[in-house]
Structure formats: structure tokens, C-alpha cells
Design an enzyme around this catalytic site. Structure first.
Site, PDB file in Angstrom:
ATOM      1  N   THR A  42       5.159  36.725   9.232  1.00  0.00           N
ATOM      2  CA  THR A  42       5.220  37.648  10.480  1.00  0.00           C
ATOM      3  C   THR A  42       5.283  39.115   9.933  1.00  0.00           C
ATOM      4  O   THR A  42       5.440  39.322   8.768  1.00  0.00           O
ATOM      5  CB  THR A  42       6.693  37.048  10.996  1.00  0.00           C
ATOM      6  OG1 THR A  42       7.823  37.499   9.864  1.00  0.00           O
ATOM      7  CG2 THR A  42       6.885  35.911  11.410  1.00  0.00           C
ATOM      8  N   ASP A  43       5.378  39.894  10.902  1.00  0.00           N
ATOM      9  CA  ASP A  43       5.443  41.311  10.720  1.00  0.00           C
ATOM     10  C   ASP A  43       6.898  41.827  10.680  1.00  0.00           C
ATOM     11  O   ASP A  43       7.835  40.937  10.778  1.00  0.00           O
ATOM     12  CB  ASP A  43       4.734  42.108  11.712  1.00  0.00           C
ATOM     13  CG  ASP A  43       5.127  41.852  12.993  1.00  0.00           C
ATOM     14  OD1 ASP A  43       5.995  41.252  13.598  1.00  0.00           O
ATOM     15  OD2 ASP A  43       4.257  42.252  14.056  1.00  0.00           O
ATOM     16  N   ALA A  44       7.181  43.025  10.648  1.00  0.00           N
ATOM     17  CA  ALA A  44       8.655  43.516  10.747  1.00  0.00           C
ATOM     18  C   ALA A  44       9.503  43.011  12.224  1.00  0.00           C
ATOM     19  O   ALA A  44      10.663  43.093  11.915  1.00  0.00           O
ATOM     20  CB  ALA A  44       8.647  45.119  10.789  1.00  0.00           C
TER      21      ALA A  44
END
Length: 148
Positions: free
Chosen positions: A27-29
Site C-alpha cells: 500500500t501507499d501512505a
């Protein structure tokens, strides 16, 4: 460990489903699956599909010096996958060419469609770095899937 399940779709076409859990690294942030990771999930599913029908890519590399490489991708991102989601990558062989095949793949979470992709895969001789016909034994197995 992930496993591949083979099942027949309502239309009768053989499809493969690979369960994938979304980990933090995917995932991203914001906790949303990073777009390139959908392509990684699809790659894993194609590898497991080939393994399920009896072909290990490592053996094809060692024995015949061939590899399957992505020639082109069409990707549609429809809804975000999220951290800790239980996804399924559903794959089927759509068509065969002389030295290529087309996979249609989708990634679902329950009844939600998150991703759809069309992948043209070329069979390449690694020494010559040129396309070569699909090995007969691989073609025969893949034809069974296309015709199913």
C-alpha cells in the site's frame, strides 16, 4: 502460502483464482494498494496458473531457454484495494497466437471488482532474445483452457 484453485465459470471457461492478502508493503501512505502492485498480483496468478497445468517457469528456462514476457498491458483500475483486504486474482487464457497468449485477469474483493487487465504474453528464447513458438506441450494444455 497461496494456492491456486481451478474452477469453471458460469460460461464454462476454465479460470484460476489466486487468493492474495494486502499487506502494508503493498500500500501507499493512505493504506491503498499502490497501482503497480495490481500488476504484481496478476504476474503471480499467471505463474500459478502455469504451475497448475503442469509447467514451472524455472524448468522451461533451464530446459528450453524460454521465458514468458509481458508484451503489452491494458489495465483498468476500478476501485481501491485496502490494507488487509482479502482479494482474489481471477485469470483465464483468452486466446493463443503462434508465439503468444492473452490472459484476461480481474482482481475482486468479495463481489466488488477492483481491477481488470488484458495481458499479451510472448514466448521468448532467452539466448536469441526473439519470440519463438509456444512449446507443443504447453500449447496443448493452454488450448484445453481456451476451448473449455
Amino acid at each position: 502460502m497461496h494456492t491456486t484453485e481451478q474452477f469453471a465459470s458460469a460460461a464454462g471457461r476454465v479460470r484460476f483464482s489466486l487468493p492474495v492478502r494486502v499487506y502494508y508493503e503493498d500500500t501507499d501512505a493512505a493504506g491503498v494498494v499502490y497501482y503497480a502492485n495490481y500488476l504484481r498480483f496478476c504476474e503471480r496468478a499467471r505463474t500459478e496458473c502455469l504451475r497448475e497445468i503442469g509447467f514451472e517457469q524455472k524448468a522451461l528456462l533451464a530446459g528450453q531457454r524460454i521465458a514468458f514476457v509481458v508484451r503489452s498491458v491494458q489495465a483498468d483500475y476500478l476501485s481501491p484495494g485496502l490494507l488487509d483486504d482479502a482479494l482474489h486474482v481471477v485469470s483465464h487464457v483468452d486466446s493463443l497466437g503462434g508465439a503468444s497468449l492473452v490472459f484476461r485477469q480481474k482482481i475482486v474483493r468479495g463481489g466488488d471488482l477492483l481491477f481488470e487487465g488484458r495481458f499479451v504474453i510472448a514466448c521468448v528464447n532467452l539466448d536469441k532474445k526473439r519470440p519463438v513458438p509456444l512449446p507443443t506441450e504447453v500449447r496443448n494444455k493452454l488450448e484445453e483452457l481456451v476451448q473449455a
